[in-house]
Design a protein around this motif. Structure first.
Motif, PDB file in Angstrom:
ATOM      1  N   LEU A   1       2.596  -0.199  -6.405  1.00 42.41           N
ATOM      2  CA  LEU A   1       3.099  -0.428  -5.052  1.00 42.41           C
ATOM      3  C   LEU A   1       2.454  -1.670  -4.439  1.00 42.41           C
ATOM      4  CD1 LEU A   1       5.001   0.691  -2.956  1.00 42.41           C
ATOM      5  CD2 LEU A   1       3.236   2.285  -2.238  1.00 42.41           C
ATOM      6  N   GLN A   2       1.131  -1.775  -4.523  1.00 42.53           N
ATOM      7  CA  GLN A   2       0.397  -2.966  -4.034  1.00 42.53           C
ATOM      8  C   GLN A   2       0.763  -3.303  -2.600  1.00 42.53           C
ATOM      9  OE1 GLN A   2      -1.851  -4.770  -5.719  1.00 42.53           O
ATOM     10  NE2 GLN A   2      -1.578  -4.157  -7.842  1.00 42.53           N
ATOM     11  N   GLU A   3       0.807  -2.284  -1.759  1.00 43.11           N
ATOM     12  CA  GLU A   3       1.233  -2.537  -0.382  1.00 43.11           C
ATOM     13  C   GLU A   3       0.116  -2.198   0.599  1.00 43.11           C
ATOM     14  OE1 GLU A   3       5.303  -2.166   0.952  1.00 43.11           O
ATOM     15  OE2 GLU A   3       4.667  -0.516   2.229  1.00 43.11           O
ATOM     16  N   SER A   4      -0.096  -3.100   1.541  1.00 37.34           N
ATOM     17  CA  SER A   4      -1.102  -2.855   2.574  1.00 37.34           C
ATOM     18  C   SER A   4      -0.705  -1.649   3.412  1.00 37.34           C
ATOM     19  CB  SER A   4      -1.231  -4.088   3.466  1.00 37.34           C
ATOM     20  OG  SER A   4      -1.940  -3.733   4.644  1.00 37.34           O
ATOM     21  N   VAL A   5      -1.691  -0.824   3.714  1.00 41.38           N
ATOM     22  CA  VAL A   5      -1.434   0.344   4.552  1.00 41.38           C
ATOM     23  C   VAL A   5      -0.996  -0.096   5.952  1.00 41.38           C
ATOM     24  CG1 VAL A   5      -2.533   2.378   5.569  1.00 41.38           C
ATOM     25  CG2 VAL A   5      -3.070   1.712   3.223  1.00 41.38           C
ATOM     26  N   LEU A   6      -1.392  -1.297   6.327  1.00 43.90           N
ATOM     27  CA  LEU A   6      -1.045  -1.806   7.653  1.00 43.90           C
ATOM     28  C   LEU A   6       0.221  -2.659   7.635  1.00 43.90           C
ATOM     29  CD1 LEU A   6      -4.670  -2.727   8.733  1.00 43.90           C
ATOM     30  CD2 LEU A   6      -3.291  -0.851   9.627  1.00 43.90           C
ATOM     31  N   ALA A   7       0.926  -2.645   6.508  1.00 43.09           N
ATOM     32  CA  ALA A   7       2.069  -3.553   6.349  1.00 43.09           C
ATOM     33  C   ALA A   7       3.117  -3.357   7.434  1.00 43.09           C
ATOM     34  CB  ALA A   7       2.690  -3.370   4.968  1.00 43.09           C
ATOM     35  N   LYS A   8       3.404  -2.113   7.755  1.00 38.67           N
ATOM     36  CA  LYS A   8       4.460  -1.847   8.727  1.00 38.67           C
ATOM     37  C   LYS A   8       4.074  -2.435  10.088  1.00 38.67           C
ATOM     38  CE  LYS A   8       5.245   2.393  10.302  1.00 38.67           C
ATOM     39  NZ  LYS A   8       5.665   3.791  10.349  1.00 38.67           N
ATOM     40  N   ASN A   9       2.831  -2.153  10.501  1.00 40.98           N
ATOM     41  CA  ASN A   9       2.361  -2.704  11.777  1.00 40.98           C
ATOM     42  C   ASN A   9       2.330  -4.235  11.742  1.00 40.98           C
ATOM     43  OD1 ASN A   9       0.983  -2.098  14.490  1.00 40.98           O
ATOM     44  ND2 ASN A   9      -0.386  -3.576  13.515  1.00 40.98           N
ATOM     45  N   ASP A  10       1.872  -4.780  10.618  1.00 39.85           N
ATOM     46  CA  ASP A  10       1.771  -6.238  10.516  1.00 39.85           C
ATOM     47  C   ASP A  10       3.139  -6.896  10.633  1.00 39.85           C
ATOM     48  OD1 ASP A  10      -0.941  -6.029  10.273  1.00 39.85           O
ATOM     49  OD2 ASP A  10      -1.001  -6.336   8.108  1.00 39.85           O
ATOM     50  N   GLN A  11       4.160  -6.261  10.048  1.00 38.17           N
ATOM     51  CA  GLN A  11       5.515  -6.823  10.130  1.00 38.17           C
ATOM     52  C   GLN A  11       6.051  -6.784  11.551  1.00 38.17           C
ATOM     53  OE1 GLN A  11       7.982  -4.776   7.361  1.00 38.17           O
ATOM     54  NE2 GLN A  11       6.840  -5.598   5.630  1.00 38.17           N
ATOM     55  N   LEU A  12       5.810  -5.664  12.223  1.00 44.80           N
ATOM     56  CA  LEU A  12       6.288  -5.562  13.606  1.00 44.80           C
ATOM     57  C   LEU A  12       5.523  -6.543  14.493  1.00 44.80           C
ATOM     58  CD1 LEU A  12       6.698  -1.698  13.872  1.00 44.80           C
ATOM     59  CD2 LEU A  12       8.514  -3.416  13.808  1.00 44.80           C
ATOM     60  N   ALA A  13       4.237  -6.722  14.211  1.00 41.02           N
ATOM     61  CA  ALA A  13       3.429  -7.688  14.965  1.00 41.02           C
ATOM     62  C   ALA A  13       3.959  -9.099  14.754  1.00 41.02           C
ATOM     63  CB  ALA A  13       1.965  -7.591  14.547  1.00 41.02           C
ATOM     64  N   ALA A  14       4.338  -9.408  13.526  1.00 35.61           N
ATOM     65  CA  ALA A  14       4.872 -10.744  13.232  1.00 35.61           C
ATOM     66  C   ALA A  14       6.178 -10.955  13.996  1.00 35.61           C
ATOM     67  CB  ALA A  14       5.098 -10.908  11.732  1.00 35.61           C
ATOM     68  N   ARG A  15       6.936  -9.893  14.117  1.00 35.22           N
ATOM     69  CA  ARG A  15       8.196 -10.000  14.853  1.00 35.22           C
ATOM     70  C   ARG A  15       7.926 -10.221  16.346  1.00 35.22           C
ATOM     71  NH1 ARG A  15      12.888  -5.433  14.898  1.00 35.22           N
ATOM     72  NH2 ARG A  15      12.358  -5.159  12.704  1.00 35.22           N
ATOM     73  N   ASN A  16       6.940  -9.506  16.879  1.00 33.08           N
ATOM     74  CA  ASN A  16       6.552  -9.743  18.274  1.00 33.08           C
ATOM     75  C   ASN A  16       6.110 -11.189  18.469  1.00 33.08           C
ATOM     76  OD1 ASN A  16       6.971  -7.043  18.823  1.00 33.08           O
ATOM     77  ND2 ASN A  16       4.795  -6.491  18.852  1.00 33.08           N
TER      78      ASN A  16
ATOM     79  N   GLU B   1      -9.670  -5.323   1.941  1.00 33.18           N
ATOM     80  CA  GLU B   1      -8.484  -4.674   1.364  1.00 33.18           C
ATOM     81  C   GLU B   1      -8.272  -3.272   1.921  1.00 33.18           C
ATOM     82  OE1 GLU B   1     -11.005  -5.928  -0.258  1.00 33.18           O
ATOM     83  OE2 GLU B   1     -10.209  -7.656  -1.362  1.00 33.18           O
ATOM     84  N   LEU B   2      -7.029  -2.947   2.147  1.00 30.97           N
ATOM     85  CA  LEU B   2      -6.638  -1.580   2.512  1.00 30.97           C
ATOM     86  C   LEU B   2      -5.211  -1.440   1.998  1.00 30.97           C
ATOM     87  CD1 LEU B   2      -7.162   1.084   3.909  1.00 30.97           C
ATOM     88  CD2 LEU B   2      -6.401   0.045   6.045  1.00 30.97           C
ATOM     89  N   ARG B   3      -5.109  -1.090   0.723  1.00 26.88           N
ATOM     90  CA  ARG B   3      -3.827  -1.180   0.025  1.00 26.88           C
ATOM     91  C   ARG B   3      -3.588   0.046  -0.838  1.00 26.88           C
ATOM     92  NH1 ARG B   3      -4.165  -7.039  -1.485  1.00 26.88           N
ATOM     93  NH2 ARG B   3      -5.664  -6.374  -3.055  1.00 26.88           N
ATOM     94  N   VAL B   4      -2.345   0.494  -0.882  1.00 30.25           N
ATOM     95  CA  VAL B   4      -1.953   1.469  -1.892  1.00 30.25           C
ATOM     96  C   VAL B   4      -1.621   0.678  -3.147  1.00 30.25           C
ATOM     97  CG1 VAL B   4      -0.291   3.230  -2.568  1.00 30.25           C
ATOM     98  CG2 VAL B   4      -1.060   3.095  -0.190  1.00 30.25           C
ATOM     99  N   LEU B   5      -2.394   0.892  -4.211  1.00 27.36           N
ATOM    100  CA  LEU B   5      -2.166   0.142  -5.450  1.00 27.36           C
ATOM    101  C   LEU B   5      -1.008   0.733  -6.226  1.00 27.36           C
ATOM    102  CD1 LEU B   5      -5.767  -0.532  -6.790  1.00 27.36           C
ATOM    103  CD2 LEU B   5      -4.240  -2.086  -5.563  1.00 27.36           C
ATOM    104  N   SER B   6      -1.006   2.069  -6.377  1.00 23.38           N
ATOM    105  CA  SER B   6       0.018   2.696  -7.205  1.00 23.38           C
ATOM    106  C   SER B   6       0.057   4.174  -6.902  1.00 23.38           C
ATOM    107  CB  SER B   6      -0.307   2.499  -8.692  1.00 23.38           C
ATOM    108  OG  SER B   6      -1.519   3.173  -9.015  1.00 23.38           O
ATOM    109  N   TYR B   7       1.097   4.822  -7.416  1.00 25.80           N
ATOM    110  CA  TYR B   7       1.145   6.284  -7.344  1.00 25.80           C
ATOM    111  C   TYR B   7       1.809   6.791  -8.609  1.00 25.80           C
ATOM    112  CZ  TYR B   7       6.014   5.610  -5.815  1.00 25.80           C
ATOM    113  OH  TYR B   7       7.329   5.233  -5.733  1.00 25.80           O
ATOM    114  N   GLU B   8       1.569   8.070  -8.909  1.00 27.84           N
ATOM    115  CA  GLU B   8       2.091   8.648 -10.143  1.00 27.84           C
ATOM    116  C   GLU B   8       3.100   9.738  -9.798  1.00 27.84           C
ATOM    117  OE1 GLU B   8      -0.966   9.722 -12.979  1.00 27.84           O
ATOM    118  OE2 GLU B   8       0.328  11.286 -13.831  1.00 27.84           O
ATOM    119  N   ILE B   9       4.249   9.656 -10.431  1.00 29.11           N
ATOM    120  CA  ILE B   9       5.334  10.614 -10.223  1.00 29.11           C
ATOM    121  C   ILE B   9       5.001  11.936 -10.907  1.00 29.11           C
ATOM    122  CG2 ILE B   9       7.781  11.073 -10.724  1.00 29.11           C
ATOM    123  CD1 ILE B   9       7.598   8.730  -8.935  1.00 29.11           C
ATOM    124  N   GLY B  10       5.350  13.039 -10.274  1.00 36.70           N
ATOM    125  CA  GLY B  10       5.211  14.341 -10.933  1.00 36.70           C
ATOM    126  C   GLY B  10       4.592  15.372 -10.010  1.00 36.70           C
TER     127      GLY B  10
END
Ligand SMILES: Nc1nc2c(ncn2[C@@H]2O[C@H](COP(=O)(O)OP(=O)(O)OP(=O)(O)O)[C@@H](O)[C@H]2O)c(=O)[nH]1
Ligand SMILES: [Mg+2]
Ligand SMILES: [Zn+2]
Ligand SMILES: [Zn+2]
Ligand SMILES: [Zn+2]
Ligand SMILES: [Zn+2]
Lengths: 303, 120
Positions: free
Chosen positions: A68-83, B100-109
């Protein structure tokens, strides 16, 4: 939080436009176009996370590891960028004021509105867990104001600001001042779309505030050391306080002020004016990716 | 504490991405200077995951060491705090890692425990 899916969409937050007569509007699920709240598992649960949901077409077996490699704050960061783009399109300077409870943010804003209101069209977003007291103080001082009550929430988030802006409707080249919830911890993590954070620390709080809450001070472009009128009555080492701030955030501007006597506030008004000039100049530059790239973009920031 | 809100965000993000399938493991990356208490996230996780696609899932937290580069002398070093000075004495340090504060991956099941229960 949305109890069904566990998403934190600010369902307990209320937004009140004090200028328009004070009718409280329940917050939460009025942003349906973005957050689709049909919790039928067969349907896709749409979030503004900015990632694709490839599973719609692929059936992955148990044990599959999905990157996934997604920042936990991604949603907030995107809305902030829009603001931020929305502010830039209107050449509005937005400042996010943060401090411990009681450092003097509202007092500072009241006086700023009264003394510098002729120079800038101030519009205020007030954030508190409960009560419209601070919002009422701002209204009495003479600026349009929207009060956000976060309930149990200990900080403002970008989607709350987007919704508040829909009520506040600040005009072209105005200055939007956001008073965040009194808390030096998490407001550092949540970008609201402001141009700068302004940290307020009062001399009654101890010299080592900046060392104890370095995230907040490092995020600030300006640190206001408030209540300097009290210095004669305190055992407070101002030089140590300033040295600690300098240590944590070597590049921030630091001003000593008193929101009650007005001492030092001229420099604060000049700082705002200088920021406005720089921001408007940036916004006016054609064909660039930063402020002004979406100049005049009509899209509402409402989430 | 903002850790509760962040944990909800983690669960909502992964559950949304998994599109209705069960998730049995989530790998989270947290820098040592991210401003997040990993103990608190771990503490909240089970309760927040309850009733979602992540119920019973294992949360693995990987810490990332905070490194910085001195803007005065260019040296790179590990930062204990956001205001740890460089060996040269300068506090003007550019953060390289640690936020960093990121979800790297998750496993299905379905969770392992539930799967074993079914097999027995
Ligand atoms: N002596 C002195 N008192 C001040 C000053 N600024 C604020 N105060 C007092 O400090 C108290 C708190 O001020 P507020 O402006 O309400 O503080 P705040 O940061 O908005 O507080 P929260 O919104 O609760 O976080 C009030 O009693 C103010 O009168 C100052 O410069 N000098
Ligand atoms: Mg206040
Ligand atoms: Zn939801
Ligand atoms: Zn918070
Ligand atoms: Zn999603
Ligand atoms: Zn150095």
């Amino acid at each position: 939080m949305c109890e069904t899916c566990g998403c934190s969409d600010g369902a307990r937050t209320t937004i009140t436009n004090l200028t328009a007569g004070g009718a409280a509007r329940a917050g939460g699920h009025d942003h349906a176009p973005v957050h689709d709240h049909v919790h039928d598992p067969a349907r896709h649960h749409r979030h503004e996370h900015g990632h694709d949901h490839p599973h719609d077409h692929v059936h992955l077996p148990d044990g599959t590891v999905v990157e996934l490699q997604e920042s936990v704050l991604a949603k907030n960061d995107q809305l902030a960028a829009r603001n931020r783009a929305w502010f830039d399109g209107r050449e509005i300077l937005c400042l996010n004021l943060v401090s411990s409870p009681g450092a003097g943010k509202t007092t500072l804003l009241e006086r700023t509105i009264r003394e510098a209101g002729a120079r800038h069209r101030f519009h205020v977003i007030e954030g508190d867990q409960a009560t419209a007291n601070d919002g009422e103080r701002i209204r009495a001082a003479g600026a349009p104001v929207v009060q956000i009550n976060t309930g149990t929430g200990c900080h403002l988030e970008a989607d709350m600001i987007a919704r508040a802006l829909g009520e506040l409707a600040p005009p072209f080249r105005s200055v939007v001042l956001i008073e965040n919830v009194g808390n030096l911890v998490c407001p550092a993590l949540f970008d609201l779309g402001e141009r700068s954070k302004v940290a307020v620390v009062s001399v009654t709080e101890g010299e080592d505030k900046a060392l104890k809450y370095p995230h907040m001070f490092q995020a600030a472009d300006l640190v206001l050391v408030n209540k300097i009128d009290l210095l004669p009555h305190l055992r407070f080492d101002l030089d140590a306080c300033l040295a600690n701030i300098r240590m944590v955030t070597p590049h921030a501007d630091v001003l000593q002020v008193s929101a009650t006597t007005g001492a030092g506030l001229g420099a604060w008004y000049d700082w705002i004016a200088a920021r406005c000039a720089v921001h408007q100049a940036l916004c006016d530059l054609p064909d660039r990716d930063g402020p002004g790239a979406r100049r005049g973009g009509g899209e509402k920031p409402t989430a | 504490m903002h850790e509760l809100g962040l944990t909800r965000e983690i669960v909502a993000m992964v559950a949304g991405h998994a599109g209705g399938r069960r998730v049995r493991r989530v790998v989270l990356e947290v820098g040592t200077l991210a401003g997040v208490m990993t103990d608190a996230v771990a503490f909240c996780f089970d309760a927040v995951a309850e009733g979602t696609a992540l119920e019973g899932a294992v949360l693995e937290i990987r810490r990332v060491e905070a490194r910085g580069r001195c803007r005065r002398c260019g040296a790179e070093f590990v930062r204990e705090t956001l205001h740890s000075p460089c060996a040269c004495g300068s506090f003007d340090v550019e953060g390289l890692t640690g936020a960093e504060l990121r979800v790297l991956s998750y496993e299905i099941g379905a969770p392992e425990a539930a799967a074993e229960g079914q097999g027995a």
